[in-house]
Scaffold this motif. Structure first.
Motif, mmCIF file in Angstrom:
data_model
loop_
_atom_site.group_PDB
_atom_site.id
_atom_site.type_symbol
_atom_site.label_atom_id
_atom_site.label_comp_id
_atom_site.label_asym_id
_atom_site.label_seq_id
_atom_site.Cartn_x
_atom_site.Cartn_y
_atom_site.Cartn_z
ATOM 1 N N PHE A 84 21.226 64.592 -18.319
ATOM 2 C CA PHE A 84 20.317 64.392 -17.194
ATOM 3 C C PHE A 84 18.862 64.520 -17.642
ATOM 4 N N VAL A 85 18.581 65.576 -18.404
ATOM 5 C CA VAL A 85 17.216 65.824 -18.872
ATOM 6 C C VAL A 85 16.781 64.769 -19.887
ATOM 7 N N LEU A 86 17.634 64.524 -20.879
ATOM 8 C CA LEU A 86 17.268 63.608 -21.952
ATOM 9 C C LEU A 86 17.063 62.195 -21.444
ATOM 10 N N ILE A 87 17.995 61.732 -20.614
ATOM 11 C CA ILE A 87 17.877 60.373 -20.084
ATOM 12 C C ILE A 87 16.631 60.240 -19.222
ATOM 13 N N GLY A 88 16.390 61.262 -18.381
ATOM 14 C CA GLY A 88 15.213 61.202 -17.522
ATOM 15 C C GLY A 88 13.929 61.122 -18.321
ATOM 16 N N PHE A 89 13.810 61.969 -19.334
ATOM 17 C CA PHE A 89 12.582 62.010 -20.131
ATOM 18 C C PHE A 89 12.393 60.724 -20.942
ATOM 19 N N VAL A 90 13.430 60.301 -21.644
ATOM 20 C CA VAL A 90 13.327 59.103 -22.485
ATOM 21 C C VAL A 90 13.106 57.860 -21.630
ATOM 22 N N TRP A 91 13.848 57.759 -20.534
ATOM 23 C CA TRP A 91 13.745 56.586 -19.677
ATOM 24 C C TRP A 91 12.330 56.441 -19.099
ATOM 25 N N LYS A 92 11.796 57.535 -18.564
ATOM 26 C CA LYS A 92 10.469 57.481 -17.949
ATOM 27 C C LYS A 92 9.396 57.129 -18.975
ATOM 28 N N THR A 93 9.540 57.644 -20.181
ATOM 29 C CA THR A 93 8.569 57.328 -21.233
ATOM 30 C C THR A 93 8.679 55.863 -21.649
ATOM 31 N N LEU A 94 9.903 55.359 -21.755
ATOM 32 C CA LEU A 94 10.099 53.954 -22.117
ATOM 33 C C LEU A 94 9.529 53.021 -21.057
ATOM 34 N N ILE A 95 9.689 53.403 -19.786
ATOM 35 C CA ILE A 95 9.133 52.577 -18.703
ATOM 36 C C ILE A 95 7.622 52.449 -18.867
ATOM 37 N N GLU A 96 6.958 53.541 -19.204
ATOM 38 C CA GLU A 96 5.506 53.509 -19.428
ATOM 39 C C GLU A 96 5.146 52.506 -20.512
ATOM 40 N N ILE A 97 5.925 52.495 -21.591
ATOM 41 C CA ILE A 97 5.657 51.576 -22.700
ATOM 42 C C ILE A 97 5.937 50.134 -22.294
ATOM 43 N N VAL A 98 7.043 49.913 -21.590
ATOM 44 C CA VAL A 98 7.434 48.554 -21.201
ATOM 45 C C VAL A 98 6.405 47.922 -20.262
ATOM 46 N N VAL A 99 5.913 48.695 -19.314
ATOM 47 C CA VAL A 99 4.979 48.135 -18.329
ATOM 48 C C VAL A 99 3.524 48.270 -18.767
ATOM 49 N N MET A 100 3.285 48.712 -19.987
ATOM 50 C CA MET A 100 1.916 48.931 -20.440
ATOM 51 C C MET A 100 1.018 47.694 -20.332
ATOM 52 N N PRO A 101 1.516 46.485 -20.623
ATOM 53 C CA PRO A 101 0.655 45.309 -20.418
ATOM 54 C C PRO A 101 0.168 45.193 -18.977
ATOM 55 N N GLY A 102 1.053 45.499 -18.016
ATOM 56 C CA GLY A 102 0.633 45.477 -16.618
ATOM 57 C C GLY A 102 -0.366 46.573 -16.303
ATOM 58 N N THR A 103 -0.168 47.752 -16.905
ATOM 59 C CA THR A 103 -1.111 48.852 -16.715
ATOM 60 C C THR A 103 -2.481 48.484 -17.265
ATOM 61 N N TYR A 104 -2.476 47.883 -18.460
ATOM 62 C CA TYR A 104 -3.728 47.423 -19.061
ATOM 63 C C TYR A 104 -4.441 46.442 -18.132
ATOM 64 N N ALA A 105 -3.684 45.486 -17.585
ATOM 65 C CA ALA A 105 -4.275 44.466 -16.718
ATOM 66 C C ALA A 105 -4.860 45.094 -15.452
ATOM 67 N N ALA A 106 -4.134 46.047 -14.864
ATOM 68 C CA ALA A 106 -4.615 46.705 -13.650
ATOM 69 C C ALA A 106 -5.876 47.511 -13.925
ATOM 70 N N VAL A 107 -5.888 48.249 -15.023
ATOM 71 C CA VAL A 107 -7.059 49.047 -15.391
ATOM 72 C C VAL A 107 -8.256 48.148 -15.660
ATOM 73 N N ARG A 108 -8.032 47.073 -16.399
ATOM 74 C CA ARG A 108 -9.118 46.148 -16.725
ATOM 75 C C ARG A 108 -9.707 45.531 -15.459
ATOM 76 N N TYR A 109 -8.828 45.129 -14.535
ATOM 77 C CA TYR A 109 -9.288 44.519 -13.289
ATOM 78 C C TYR A 109 -10.113 45.507 -12.465
ATOM 79 N N LEU A 110 -9.605 46.725 -12.313
ATOM 80 C CA LEU A 110 -10.294 47.709 -11.483
ATOM 81 C C LEU A 110 -11.630 48.118 -12.087
ATOM 82 N N LYS A 111 -11.687 48.210 -13.400
ATOM 83 C CA LYS A 111 -12.962 48.580 -14.030
ATOM 84 C C LYS A 111 -14.018 47.509 -13.797
ATOM 85 N N ARG A 112 -13.591 46.256 -13.734
ATOM 86 C CA ARG A 112 -14.536 45.176 -13.431
ATOM 87 C C ARG A 112 -14.861 45.091 -11.946
ATOM 88 N N ALA A 113 -13.857 45.378 -11.105
ATOM 89 C CA ALA A 113 -14.025 45.184 -9.661
ATOM 90 C C ALA A 113 -14.760 46.329 -8.986
#
Length: 243
Positions: free
Chosen positions: A203-232
């Motif tokens: 339960f602990v290992l899957i939760g920790f690894v999964w949540k961290t992997l999600i951050e990495i997988v969606v990082m391009p979207g995070t970058y895009a959102a941050v870039r947009y908001l900093k300009r807007a």
């Protein structure tokens, strides 16, 4: 057609100026939306997490919010990166208050006498009745994890400036998710049916690894959102100019 003045004004028939409606200004059109999404994810996750999930024949143990909850850290990273620790702190406490309200509401709803013929009381208690303990687990892990996540990201940004966003996103997530997962799992495990040390470790290992992997997988979207908001956001551009 002109509006007549009240008789007590002493000047019957004299036009009176229209009353002015005053409203407060909204400093940012984006931050309230991000806060609402963050709080919504937390609220939905606490309900979805009442179900224990066994993936691959039960060899991997998690809860029903495993696919949604990691997005709260993504939104938290965006708020922390663009608006700072103070804004994220306000968001965290707002989420805390809403989760407490949800827990209280479920408790009161279950305690209310059911209508004659209502057949779902037991089902309601089985699902919503578990929410208060899960809320306690979530709040404890949530406060520690989210504050750690935001604090680490902001402190790293103070040393790196606008460079190395990827390092801030991953580093803050690893720190925040570690504490969040450990605390949440320790309190929530009995509620969702985790009964052995092997299941708890999974339960602990899957939760920790999964949540961290999600951050990495969606990082391009995070970058895009941050870039947009900093300009807007005009205030962000201004802070860069005056820095």
């Amino acid at each position: 057609m002109t509006e007549e003045a009240p008789a007590h004004s002493g000047r019957p028939g004299t036009p009176t100026p229209a009353l002015k409606a005053n409203f407060a200004t909204i400093s940012s059109p984006y931050y309230p939306v991000l806060m609402a999404v963050f709080v919504g994810i937390m609220l939905i996750s606490n309900i979805a997490a009442t179900k224990g999930v066994g993936l691959f024949g039960g060899s991997l143990v998690t809860d029903g919010a495993f696919f949604l909850f990691p997005l709260s850290y993504v939104i938290g990273d965006v708020i922390s990166e663009v608006y700072g620790f103070k804004a994220m702190r306000r968001t965290i406490w707002t989420g805390f208050a809403i989760l407490l309200l949800a827990s209280l509401s479920f408790t009161v709803t279950i305690a209310l006498p059911p209508l004659d013929g209502y057949e779902n009381q037991a089902a309601l208690e089985a699902v919503a009745g578990a929410v208060p303990q899960l809320v306690a687990a979530s709040l404890a892990g949530y406060l520690i994890g989210e504050f750690t996540n935001s604090w680490v990201l902001v402190r790293m940004k103070e040393h790196t400036g606008e460079r190395h966003l990827w390092a801030r996103l991953i580093g803050s997530t690893v720190a925040g998710e570690f504490f969040d997962t450990m605390v949440f799992c320790a309190i929530a495990a009995p509620v969702i049916g985790v009964t052995t040390w092997g299941q708890f470790a999974s339960f602990v290992l899957i939760g920790f690894v999964w949540k961290t992997l999600i951050e990495i997988v969606v990082m391009p979207g995070t970058y895009a959102a941050v870039r947009y908001l900093k300009r807007a956001e005009p205030s962000y551009a201004q802070s860069e100019t005056t820095a």
